[in-house]
Write a protein that holds these residues in place. Structure first.
Motif, short mmCIF file in Angstrom:
data_model
loop_
_atom_site.label_atom_id
_atom_site.label_comp_id
_atom_site.label_asym_id
_atom_site.label_seq_id
_atom_site.Cartn_x
_atom_site.Cartn_y
_atom_site.Cartn_z
N MET A 144 22.38 -41.65 -71.06
CA MET A 144 23.04 -42.77 -70.44
C MET A 144 23.16 -42.55 -68.94
N GLY A 145 23.42 -41.32 -68.49
CA GLY A 145 23.56 -40.99 -67.07
C GLY A 145 22.26 -41.16 -66.33
N LYS A 146 21.14 -40.91 -67.03
CA LYS A 146 19.84 -41.05 -66.38
C LYS A 146 19.48 -42.51 -66.14
N ARG A 147 20.01 -43.39 -66.94
CA ARG A 147 19.68 -44.81 -66.79
C ARG A 147 20.65 -45.52 -65.85
N LEU A 148 21.82 -44.97 -65.65
CA LEU A 148 22.84 -45.61 -64.83
C LEU A 148 22.46 -45.60 -63.34
N VAL A 149 21.95 -44.51 -62.87
CA VAL A 149 21.60 -44.39 -61.45
C VAL A 149 20.47 -45.36 -61.08
N PRO A 150 19.37 -45.44 -61.81
CA PRO A 150 18.33 -46.42 -61.44
C PRO A 150 18.82 -47.85 -61.54
N LEU A 151 19.65 -48.17 -62.53
CA LEU A 151 20.19 -49.52 -62.63
C LEU A 151 21.10 -49.85 -61.45
N LEU A 152 21.89 -48.88 -61.03
CA LEU A 152 22.75 -49.07 -59.87
C LEU A 152 21.92 -49.28 -58.61
N LEU A 153 20.85 -48.54 -58.45
CA LEU A 153 19.97 -48.68 -57.30
C LEU A 153 19.25 -50.04 -57.30
N VAL A 154 18.83 -50.49 -58.47
CA VAL A 154 18.19 -51.80 -58.58
C VAL A 154 19.20 -52.90 -58.26
N ALA A 155 20.43 -52.75 -58.72
CA ALA A 155 21.46 -53.74 -58.43
C ALA A 155 21.74 -53.80 -56.93
N LEU A 156 21.81 -52.66 -56.27
CA LEU A 156 22.00 -52.63 -54.82
C LEU A 156 20.82 -53.26 -54.09
N LEU A 157 19.62 -53.02 -54.58
CA LEU A 157 18.43 -53.61 -53.99
C LEU A 157 18.45 -55.13 -54.12
N VAL A 158 18.85 -55.63 -55.28
CA VAL A 158 18.96 -57.07 -55.49
C VAL A 158 20.03 -57.66 -54.56
N LEU A 159 21.14 -56.96 -54.41
CA LEU A 159 22.20 -57.42 -53.53
C LEU A 159 21.74 -57.48 -52.07
#
Length: 100
Positions: free
Chosen positions: A1-16
């Motif tokens: 779960m920790g490995k997937r959280l960081v890329p999702l957070l980075l993608v969300a920041l990129l979209v923002l």
């Protein structure tokens, strides 16, 4: 779960960040619109500057010399100097206008 959280957070920041770039306060569309307004204002300022320079030159001429005043009086008011004869030459009416 920790490995997937960081890329999702980075993608969300990129979209923002992209959303701010395209739709936010400093978006590309607004910047382009402001640049167009700036160019239009610069053109208007240049025209106003030319008009101001022309008026300043005229004021300077009016303050310094009598020639400009005399020229204006003759052109706009039809004034003549003392002992001067004013001659006005009228052009004849066209031939078609005189025949009934």
């Amino acid at each position: 779960m920790g490995k997937r959280l960081v890329p999702l957070l980075l993608v969300a920041l990129l979209v923002l960040v992209h959303a701010q770039l395209w739709f936010g306060r400093g978006s590309l569309g607004k910047v382009a619109g402001l640049q167009r307004e700036l160019e239009a204002q610069k053109a208007a300022n240049a025209q106003a500057q030319q008009a101001n320079e022309r008026l300043a030159s005229e004021v300077r001429d009016l303050k310094e010399g009598q020639e400009m005043i005399e020229e204006r009086a003759r052109a706009e008011l039809g004034m003549v100097k003392p002992n001067e004869i004013y001659v006005q030459i009228a052009r004849p009416a066209p031939a078609s206008a005189t025949k009934p």
